[in-house]
Design a protein around this motif. Structure first.
Motif, PDB file in Angstrom:
ATOM      1  N   PHE A   1       0.826  -1.214   0.000  1.00  0.00           N
ATOM      2  CA  PHE A   1       0.000   0.000   0.000  1.00  0.00           C
ATOM      3  C   PHE A   1       0.859   1.262   0.000  1.00  0.00           C
ATOM      4  O   PHE A   1       0.392   2.344   0.357  1.00  0.00           O
ATOM      5  CB  PHE A   1      -0.969  -0.022   1.182  1.00  0.00           C
ATOM      6  N   ASP A   2       2.135   1.093  -0.358  1.00  0.00           N
ATOM      7  CA  ASP A   2       2.994   2.255  -0.554  1.00  0.00           C
ATOM      8  C   ASP A   2       3.058   3.171   0.657  1.00  0.00           C
ATOM      9  O   ASP A   2       3.057   4.395   0.511  1.00  0.00           O
ATOM     10  CB  ASP A   2       2.421   3.071  -1.729  1.00  0.00           C
ATOM     11  N   THR A   3       3.090   2.584   1.827  1.00  0.00           N
ATOM     12  CA  THR A   3       3.062   3.379   3.051  1.00  0.00           C
ATOM     13  C   THR A   3       4.368   3.173   3.822  1.00  0.00           C
ATOM     14  O   THR A   3       4.772   2.042   4.061  1.00  0.00           O
ATOM     15  CB  THR A   3       1.876   2.941   3.931  1.00  0.00           C
ATOM     16  N   PRO A   4       5.033   4.247   4.201  1.00  0.00           N
ATOM     17  CA  PRO A   4       6.269   4.084   4.972  1.00  0.00           C
ATOM     18  C   PRO A   4       5.996   3.543   6.380  1.00  0.00           C
ATOM     19  O   PRO A   4       4.867   3.635   6.868  1.00  0.00           O
ATOM     20  CB  PRO A   4       6.844   5.500   5.041  1.00  0.00           C
ATOM     21  N   PHE A   5       7.018   2.994   7.006  1.00  0.00           N
ATOM     22  CA  PHE A   5       6.842   2.429   8.345  1.00  0.00           C
ATOM     23  C   PHE A   5       8.045   2.764   9.217  1.00  0.00           C
ATOM     24  O   PHE A   5       9.131   3.057   8.706  1.00  0.00           O
ATOM     25  CB  PHE A   5       6.619   0.917   8.273  1.00  0.00           C
ATOM     26  N   VAL A   6       7.826   2.712  10.522  1.00  0.00           N
ATOM     27  CA  VAL A   6       8.849   3.112  11.490  1.00  0.00           C
ATOM     28  C   VAL A   6       8.909   2.096  12.618  1.00  0.00           C
ATOM     29  O   VAL A   6       7.907   1.892  13.307  1.00  0.00           O
ATOM     30  CB  VAL A   6       8.486   4.475  12.127  1.00  0.00           C
ATOM     31  N   PRO A   7      10.065   1.458  12.831  1.00  0.00           N
ATOM     32  CA  PRO A   7      10.161   0.597  14.009  1.00  0.00           C
ATOM     33  C   PRO A   7      10.242   1.449  15.272  1.00  0.00           C
ATOM     34  O   PRO A   7      10.753   2.565  15.255  1.00  0.00           O
ATOM     35  CB  PRO A   7      11.460  -0.173  13.790  1.00  0.00           C
ATOM     36  N   ARG A   8       9.740   0.906  16.350  1.00  0.00           N
ATOM     37  CA  ARG A   8       9.766   1.648  17.611  1.00  0.00           C
ATOM     38  C   ARG A   8       9.922   0.685  18.766  1.00  0.00           C
ATOM     39  O   ARG A   8       9.414  -0.434  18.719  1.00  0.00           O
ATOM     40  CB  ARG A   8       8.456   2.426  17.755  1.00  0.00           C
ATOM     41  N   GLY A   9      10.652   1.123  19.790  1.00  0.00           N
ATOM     42  CA  GLY A   9      10.797   0.324  20.998  1.00  0.00           C
ATOM     43  C   GLY A   9       9.929   0.924  22.078  1.00  0.00           C
ATOM     44  O   GLY A   9       8.707   0.908  21.996  1.00  0.00           O
ATOM     45  N   ALA A  10      10.577   1.504  23.108  1.00  0.00           N
ATOM     46  CA  ALA A  10       9.822   2.080  24.222  1.00  0.00           C
ATOM     47  C   ALA A  10       9.516   3.556  23.996  1.00  0.00           C
ATOM     48  O   ALA A  10       8.826   4.178  24.805  1.00  0.00           O
ATOM     49  CB  ALA A  10      10.606   1.909  25.517  1.00  0.00           C
ATOM     50  N   GLY A  11      10.054   4.136  22.940  1.00  0.00           N
ATOM     51  CA  GLY A  11       9.797   5.549  22.673  1.00  0.00           C
ATOM     52  C   GLY A  11      10.523   6.487  23.625  1.00  0.00           C
ATOM     53  O   GLY A  11      10.095   7.618  23.820  1.00  0.00           O
ATOM     54  N   THR A  12      11.653   6.053  24.198  1.00  0.00           N
ATOM     55  CA  THR A  12      12.417   6.949  25.087  1.00  0.00           C
ATOM     56  C   THR A  12      13.472   7.730  24.305  1.00  0.00           C
ATOM     57  O   THR A  12      14.205   8.525  24.893  1.00  0.00           O
ATOM     58  CB  THR A  12      13.153   6.177  26.196  1.00  0.00           C
ATOM     59  N   GLY A  13      13.578   7.464  23.022  1.00  0.00           N
ATOM     60  CA  GLY A  13      14.595   8.132  22.211  1.00  0.00           C
ATOM     61  C   GLY A  13      14.502   9.638  22.353  1.00  0.00           C
ATOM     62  O   GLY A  13      13.421  10.198  22.553  1.00  0.00           O
ATOM     63  N   LEU A  14      15.630  10.319  22.237  1.00  0.00           N
ATOM     64  CA  LEU A  14      15.651  11.764  22.485  1.00  0.00           C
ATOM     65  C   LEU A  14      15.978  12.558  21.221  1.00  0.00           C
ATOM     66  O   LEU A  14      16.402  13.700  21.298  1.00  0.00           O
ATOM     67  CB  LEU A  14      16.657  12.081  23.603  1.00  0.00           C
ATOM     68  N   SER A  15      15.804  11.940  20.048  1.00  0.00           N
ATOM     69  CA  SER A  15      16.089  12.685  18.823  1.00  0.00           C
ATOM     70  C   SER A  15      14.967  12.571  17.794  1.00  0.00           C
ATOM     71  O   SER A  15      15.182  12.825  16.618  1.00  0.00           O
ATOM     72  CB  SER A  15      17.425  12.223  18.225  1.00  0.00           C
ATOM     73  N   GLY A  16      13.790  12.174  18.229  1.00  0.00           N
ATOM     74  CA  GLY A  16      12.666  12.096  17.295  1.00  0.00           C
ATOM     75  C   GLY A  16      12.784  10.947  16.312  1.00  0.00           C
ATOM     76  O   GLY A  16      12.122  10.942  15.268  1.00  0.00           O
ATOM     77  N   GLY A  17      13.584   9.932  16.641  1.00  0.00           N
ATOM     78  CA  GLY A  17      13.816   8.838  15.700  1.00  0.00           C
ATOM     79  C   GLY A  17      12.626   7.916  15.530  1.00  0.00           C
ATOM     80  O   GLY A  17      12.468   7.278  14.488  1.00  0.00           O
ATOM     81  N   ALA A  18      11.764   7.829  16.541  1.00  0.00           N
ATOM     82  CA  ALA A  18      10.699   6.828  16.504  1.00  0.00           C
ATOM     83  C   ALA A  18       9.352   7.417  16.112  1.00  0.00           C
ATOM     84  O   ALA A  18       8.315   6.781  16.296  1.00  0.00           O
ATOM     85  CB  ALA A  18      10.606   6.129  17.862  1.00  0.00           C
ATOM     86  N   ILE A  19       9.365   8.633  15.574  1.00  0.00           N
ATOM     87  CA  ILE A  19       8.074   9.183  15.143  1.00  0.00           C
ATOM     88  C   ILE A  19       7.882   8.931  13.639  1.00  0.00           C
ATOM     89  O   ILE A  19       8.841   8.875  12.880  1.00  0.00           O
ATOM     90  CB  ILE A  19       7.926  10.693  15.460  1.00  0.00           C
TER      91      ILE A  19
END
Ligand SMILES: Cc1cc2nc3c(=O)[nH]c(=O)nc-3n(C[C@H](O)[C@H](O)[C@H](O)COP(=O)(O)OP(=O)(O)OC[C@H]3O[C@@H](n4cnc5c(N)ncnc54)[C@H](O)[C@@H]3O)c2cc1C
Lengths: 479, 461
Positions: free
Chosen positions: A64-82
């Motif tokens: 469906f041509d949709t990008p995806f983002v892996p995520r762990g606990a979301g404690t990252g401090l650089s906006g990597g998991a959004i």
């Protein structure tokens, strides 16, 4: 942006509707990570339970041509998991099993959602621990640690995550599964494990990690060294390092942080008259430590410092509580906290700290410092109130100047928190266009179509990250 | 007569193929970018059966890009040469037409004593780096066997020596790299600080990348504090199965910088006065501060458990009971290093295995059945296995040895790499083992970093 209806149906078929969220109010907790200044709502959140589900989710997103983002606990401090651009968040927190502990070979095989501290706890009966110890270790996951190449106070002696990952399983951006490295820790050919560690979730989704475990030290000594100011503390750190000693950790907490900690639940009885506190930990064979303590006493005495030695484990824990609770305690100073992360050659710490102080004074900002001094890894923390638009603008302006000051002395713009969306546009401070082109080639070899966590690390004009006025504090991070 | 590199056994079956000439226009173009003296014709150098009679030597880092662009334009794949000490590592560079020497890229560009970091050009001999640090509080944590190896060569092959237990590996000490990629793009990665997650960790691709992705120009390295005290000890471990547990326990002592188990036949070469009946030899280097070394030496010699009183679960002396170590003969560690890098002739194979430490017993049993001589680093699970071949050996003998090495590695939960062999034995085999699942990804990476395929062709799996 909403997910295509067909995609939602496909995702529900893979994980069931309880583990696939798509209503706006359900998605809000995933709007940002530990860096609450940047936010972007995903179009859906899926919570797979095994590698097979991860691979199917990735293939569905591709259809469906949709990008995806892996995520762990979301404690990252650089906006990597959004998720930018209406991407789907694939949260790995439910892949949380420790699959094997091999005490004889000092390794463990874990799923990416295993919490860092839980791993160390599980292997303790084998006389082992997992060495990388980010201050967020009670919440952050091994998958997130691998993606960020996380460090921690004990990085000084034990190295960062990359020194402790032996092998990986990865779901590539085309949905194929690939094993990299070997449990022996050696690769027959190219070190692809080393390439994946620190790639911030942009080359695939890590679904299994074989980690190296480290023997618990036979003995540990913790010293609290009190200095008149941060500069003399930094000089002492330099003297210790060039003396040939390799402490397990050397952390500096400045005056303003001491005040915040002592006024909080993390209070450790730190003397309020100290200008800076240096926490030194030594570990190794019991008989090797006393001479080391004496050497450190002598080196610190040159700077006029007082040395306290933790008498027992309880006191050691109290000292460390003050260090590790510093970020939480700073919540008392103002509604918001910007945690910066940069590295400079350690010998340049005194002048850079002075410069950072000067920048924050000029911008009328409240600065406090708590940092991994032995590695030259600074964390200037700025307390502010985002509702004050003028102050917010000053925070952003000062942030850039701080990074420029670090780069000017041969430093870099991140030592452990990563680039993510936060520093993507500052990569040009450190790297030339050609340097960045080489990095782009690496990423494109894994993800030619740019669907895996797009808009992170490398500057691209296409993705716009919004300052996020709603999200607040670390509320959703169970620290 | 072709000149053999250290690692290439001289005896090859049949005459070497003639070295290909370079077209006049290619020679002219290379001289235009590398200078008149920058292209040399010489007696053919044989690398795994590939005969090379030209060397292009860029005079400085800036010239590497233009040289690579000329090579791409003329379709001339090159084999990058540092000290030339380990040119036989990796698959035969089939299709290479000339050597690209980094010799002119030499020298230390910065030594920062306050921070313990150093930057040197890729063609700098390791010897030069060690010498520069001789009186320093720092030391260079690299000790591969080849005496005239260059920094670039060591990093490209990720070569380690006996001290890798204490030193770590090249990947652990490189802070940043300056590289020219196959298409001439010059790109830096990493930096000069000891902790860094600014961007992708591209250095990992190049360290152990066998020069397939770029030509290393210079590297920032993290130095280690020079230990106050160093002792080299040896002990006999006998022939019983307990030697593995003992060897591993010894190798895991906190101050063990090097620890090797050496089979009786090789041990005789290492410690000539030692009777073969003494069985396996344990050779250890302890390094650190006085107290730590003294403690470990005591554990090795007397296994005085009570004195150490370690915490439960961390008993470093488990398995050491009954061991009697003494000072090794002078130069023993140097001989061990030489032994690790040696092939022996006239016709021999050298395998490097990486296995799980607690399976070393099973691994060595299988290798010994294949008549291999063994040098084992128990803490890291690295095994060097040498197999002699008869002078009239044919491919089936090579295949039998290869199969035994691979089976042993599998039993050990790891893999085997063929490090050295006569050219005829290496051809038509992937020295890294079966085509790995990563092969398609590696091909894509190769294509992106070296689109014309001119750097170290065919070396990788
Ligand atoms: C109070 C506090 C203290 C901190 N202290 C430290 C510290 O001392 N040292 C330090 O290094 N960091 C520290 N951090 C930052 C953060 O905790 C680390 O970066 C951590 O590694 C993130 O883990 P996570 O599970 O929360 O990952 P997330 O925040 O969920 O994700 C981080 C990145 O990892 C990627 N990712 C997550 N899971 C996977 C997977 N399975 N496969 C591929 N990519 C994946 C994401 O896409 C994202 O790019 C701190 C954070 C806080 C809030």
């Amino acid at each position: 942006m909403t997910a295509p209806a067909g995609l939602l149906a496909a995702l529900r078929e893979i994980v069931g509707s309880e583990r696939c969220l798509s209503r706006r109010e359900e998605l809000l907790p995933w709007e940002c990570d530990g860096l609450t200044l940047h936010g972007s709502l995903p179009s859906a959140v899926v919570l797979p339970r095994d590698t097979h589900e991860v691979a199917r989710i990735v293939r569905a997103c591709r259809r469906f041509d949709t990008p995806f983002v892996p995520r762990g606990a979301g404690t990252g401090l650089s906006g990597g998991a959004i998720a930018l651009d209406g991407g789907v968040v694939i949260e790995c927190a439910k892949l949380d099993r420790i699959l094997a502990i091999d005490g004889a070979n000092r390794l463990a095989v874990v799923q990416p959602g295993v919490v860092n501290a839980a791993l160390s706890q599980a292997v303790r009966p084998h006389g082992l621990f997992y060495a990388p110890d980010p201050s967020s270790q009670m919440a952050c996951t091994i998958g997130g640690n691998v993606a960020e190449n996380a460090g921690g106070p004990h990085t000084l002696k034990y190295g960062t995550t990359t020194n402790h990952v032996l092998a990986l399983e990865l779901v590539l951006p085309d949905g194929e599964r690939l094993r990299l490295g070997s449990a022996t820790g050696w690769s027959p050919g190219v070190d692809l494990v080393g390439v994946v560690v620190g790639s911030e979730g942009t080359v695939g989704i890590v679904t299994e990690v074989t980690v190296r475990l480290t023997p618990l030290p036979e003995a540990t000594e913790t010293l609290l060294v009190l200095f008149a100011d941060v500069v003399s503390a930094c000089r002492a750190v330099g003297a210790v390092i060039t003396s040939g000693l390799v402490p397990a950790a050397m952390e500096i907490v400045d005056r303003r942080t001491i005040d915040a900690v002592e006024a909080s639940v993390y209070a450790a009885g730190l003397p309020r008259d100290a200008g800076a506190v240096l926490l030194v930990e030594l570990d190794g064979p019991a008989e090797a430590l006393p001479p080391q303590i004496e050497r450190i006493r002598a080196l610190c005495a040159v700077e006029g410092a007082r040395v306290q030695r933790a008498r027992d484990d309880a006191e050691r824990e109290r000292f460390w509580r003050a260090r590790k609770g510093a970020f939480g305690a700073m919540g008392r100073l103002a509604p918001d906290l910007y945690v910066h992360d940069a590295v400079v050659p350690r010998s340049r710490l005194p002048e850079v700290l002075a410069r950072v102080g000067e920048i924050c004074d000029r911008h009328r900002l409240r600065l406090s410092n708590v940092f991994h001094a032995g590695d030259g890894n600074l964390h200037p923390n700025i307390s502010f109130d985002r509702r004050d638009a003028d102050e917010l603008a000053r925070v952003v302006a000062a942030g850039r100047e701080i990074l420029e000051a670090c780069v000017a002395v041969g430093g870099v713009i991140s030592g452990e928190h990563g680039i993510g969306t936060e520093k993507r546009d500052f990569m040009g401070l450190v790297f030339s266009a050609d340097d960045l082109e080489a990095q782009h080639r690496l990423r494109a070899a894994f993800d030619p179509d740019g669907v895996c966590n797009p808009g992170k690390i490398l500057p691209t004009p296409r993705f716009c990250v919004e300052a996020n006025p709603k999200a607040r504090g670390y509320d959703h991070v169970p620290l | 007569m072709p000149v053999a590199s250290d690692d290439t056994p001289a005896a090859a079956v049949g005459p070497p193929p003639p070295a290909p000439a370079l077209a006049a226009d290619a020679q002219r173009a290379l001289r235009a970018v590398a200078g008149e003296a920058g292209l040399q014709e010489h007696a053919p150098i044989d690398v795994d059966g590939v005969s090379l009679a030209f060397t292009v030597e860029p005079p400085d880092a800036d010239a590497v890009g233009p040289v690579l662009r000329v090579l791409a334009e003329h379709g001339l794949p090159a084999l990058v040469r540092g000290g030339g000490s380990r040119l036989g590592l990796g698959n035969p560079p089939i299709g290479a037409r000339l050597l690209l020497s980094t010799r002119a890229l030499s020298g230390i560009t910065e030594l920062d004593v306050a921070d313990g970091v150093l930057c040197a050009r890729a063609g700098t001999p390791l010897r030069t780096l060690h010498d520069a640090l001789e009186d320093s509080v720092w030391e260079l944590p690299l000790d591969p066997p080849a005496s005239h190896a260059t920094l670039g060569g060591v990093l490209a092959t990720a070569a380690v020596g006996p001290r890798h237990g204490g030193f770590g590996r090249p990947r652990d000490i490189v802070l940043g790299l300056d590289v020219t990629l196959g298409d001439g793009l010059r790109a830096r990665c990493g930096g000069r600080v000891v902790k860094n997650v600014t961007g992708y960790d591209l250095a990992k691709l190049h360290i152990g990348g066998f020069g397939a992705f770029g030509v290393l120009l210079s590297a920032w390295l993290r130095l280690r504090p020079r230990p106050a005290c160093v002792r080299v000890l040896s002990a006999s471990l006998g022939d019983g199965p307990e030697r593995w547990e003992r060897g591993l326990a010894a190798a895991r002592l906190p101050s063990a910088r090097a620890a090797a188990l050496i089979d009786p036949a090789l041990a005789a070469a290492l410690e000539p006065s030692r009777p073969a009946s003494a069985g396996w030899l344990l050779l250890m280097e302890l390094a650190g501060d006085e107290a730590a070394v003294a403690r470990d030496a005591r554990l090795l010699g007397t296994a005085c458990e009570a004195a150490a009183a370690p915490r439960p679960g961390t008993r470093p002396s488990d398995g050491l009971v009954g061991l009697v170590a003494s000072e090794a003969s002078p130069g023993a560690l140097g001989r061990l290093r030489a032994l690790q890098g040696e092939t022996f002739g006239p016709v021999g194979l050298r395998f490097r295995l990486a296995v799980l430490p607690d399976r070393l017993g099973a691994v060595s049993e299988r290798l010994e059945r294949a008549a291999a001589e063994l040098l084992v680093f128990p803490a890291s699970g690295v095994v060097f296995a040498r197999v002699s071949l008869d002078l009239d050996a044919d491919l089936s003998a090579v295949d039998r040895a290869w199969l035994a090495a691979r089976e042993a590695a599998r039993a050990g939960g790891g893999f085997a790499v063929l490090e050295a062999a006569p050219p005829w034995a290496k051809r038509a085999r992937n020295v890294f083992g079966e085509a790995p699942a990563t092969a398609p990804l590696l091909r894509t990476l190769k294509h992106r970093f070296d689109p014309a395929g001119i750097l170290n062709p065919h070396r990788l799996p």
